[in-house]
Design an enzyme around this catalytic site. Structure first.
Site, PDB file in Angstrom:
ATOM      1  N   LYS A  45       0.871  -1.182   0.000  1.00 35.85           N
ATOM      2  CA  LYS A  45       0.000   0.000   0.000  1.00 35.85           C
ATOM      3  C   LYS A  45       0.906   1.229   0.000  1.00 35.85           C
ATOM      4  O   LYS A  45       1.619   1.479   0.978  1.00 35.85           O
ATOM      5  CB  LYS A  45      -0.905   0.008   1.232  1.00 35.85           C
ATOM      6  CG  LYS A  45      -1.771   1.266   1.349  1.00 35.85           C
ATOM      7  CD  LYS A  45      -2.497   1.318   2.680  1.00 35.85           C
ATOM      8  CE  LYS A  45      -1.573   1.538   3.844  1.00 35.85           C
ATOM      9  NZ  LYS A  45      -0.938   2.895   3.836  1.00 35.85           N
ATOM     10  N   ASP A  58      -5.724   0.548   8.535  1.00 37.39           N
ATOM     11  CA  ASP A  58      -5.306   0.471   7.135  1.00 37.39           C
ATOM     12  C   ASP A  58      -5.830  -0.766   6.412  1.00 37.39           C
ATOM     13  O   ASP A  58      -5.626  -0.899   5.204  1.00 37.39           O
ATOM     14  CB  ASP A  58      -3.772   0.454   7.040  1.00 37.39           C
ATOM     15  CG  ASP A  58      -3.168   1.848   7.142  1.00 37.39           C
ATOM     16  OD1 ASP A  58      -3.930   2.828   7.060  1.00 37.39           O
ATOM     17  OD2 ASP A  58      -1.940   1.944   7.304  1.00 37.39           O
TER      18      ASP A  58
END
Length: 293
Positions: A17, A146
């Protein structure tokens, strides 16, 4: 679980990410910071494999396996499995899970979060049990701020503490080089070093970028508010950024997340060349390259 679904191992890339932008826009009363971030998922990451077994077993291998010091019960992959079983109201499945850890640990590219989200996606397919979008999002958020954005590894905008997610712009075909100097920085220390928590959010994003030049020009106008405090805590991050910025083949460079991994955007044809050049100059760094999307 059907015999056909159980017999086939399920394997997927748990993509890194990468925060192309990261604006810190506020802080809640509980201490969580509010973010506004454009997130992408390049074809670089860990590998998750699920295979039928008599019990639940997690094996960790790969170049960064030894850096996972958390007790087995605290591993996000195992937490994802037990939480999924509880949410789906199914018995804990018999699984051999193999995590090939290729991303540096605690490096600002969401490796653990992506591992957990990828495991959730694989579990739905493996068990034939599918949660509603709302249930899956809530489950992911319970594992970490996240994790929800990693459920759909496509360009996305994440806001709030990570729970507010919308589709991101179309990206041009280009390459990305990830570089980590093999140092760790504490996320909490980086946030403590942040001088302002009430910064301007990103403006409205366009629907897409036709060229790498357009994307780089947009990113130049916006920020990662954690980059300066992270560099202040760990100067090697600044050395990585300088190495990327000095390479004329790199169109744009910035730190991802709270560090210490930095990225350089380039034409796809140059990505491997840049990786090789950096490896020769800095053999002690972790470096990977691939398509941006």
């Amino acid at each position: 679980m059907s015999v056909a679904s159980a017999a086939r191992p399920r394997v997927e890339l748990a993509r890194a990410k990468v925060n192309l932008t990261l604006h810190v826009t506020g802080r809640r009363s509980d201490g969580y910071h509010l973010l506004d971030s454009l997130v992408v998922f390049p074809q670089i990451g860990d590998r998750i494999s699920l295979q039928e077994a008599s019990g639940l077993d997690l094996r960790i291998e790969g170049p960064f396996a030894r850096d996972l010091h958390t007790p087995a019960g605290d591993n996000l992959v195992l937490k994802a499995i037990t939480s999924f079983s509880a949410s789906a109201r199914i018995p804990l499945p018999g699984l051999l899970v193999t995590l090939t850890k290729r991303l540096p640990v605690a490096s600002g590219v969401g490796g653990g979060s992506s591992d957990a989200a990828t495991t959730l996606r694989l579990l739905e397919d493996f068990t034939g049990t599918y949660l509603s979008e709302e249930e899956l999002h809530a489950l992911a958020l319970s594992l970490g701020a996240d994790v929800p954005v990693c459920l759909v590894p496509e360009p996305q905008v994440m806001r709030g503490i990570g729970e507010l997610i919308s589709s991101g712009p179309e990206l041009p075909a280009c390459g990305i080089v990830l570089v980590n100097p093999k140092v760790s920085v504490s996320t909490s220390d980086v946030f403590k070093a942040l001088t302002s928590c009430d910064n301007a959010p990103m403006p409205l994003l366009p629907e897409g970028f036709d060229t790498l030049g357009q994307l780089a020009a947009y990113l130049e106008s916006y920020r990662n508010d954690l980059q300066a405090p992270a560099v202040g805590l760990e100067p090697q991050i600044g050395a990585v950024l300088s190495a990327l910025q000095e390479d004329r083949r790199v169109e744009f460079a910035r730190m991802s997340g709270s560090g210490a991994t930095c990225f350089g955007l380039c034409e796809l044809a140059h990505a491997m060349e840049i990786e090789r050049s950096l490896r020769e100059a800095h053999p002690q760094w972790w470096i990977a390259s691939g398509p941006l999307a």
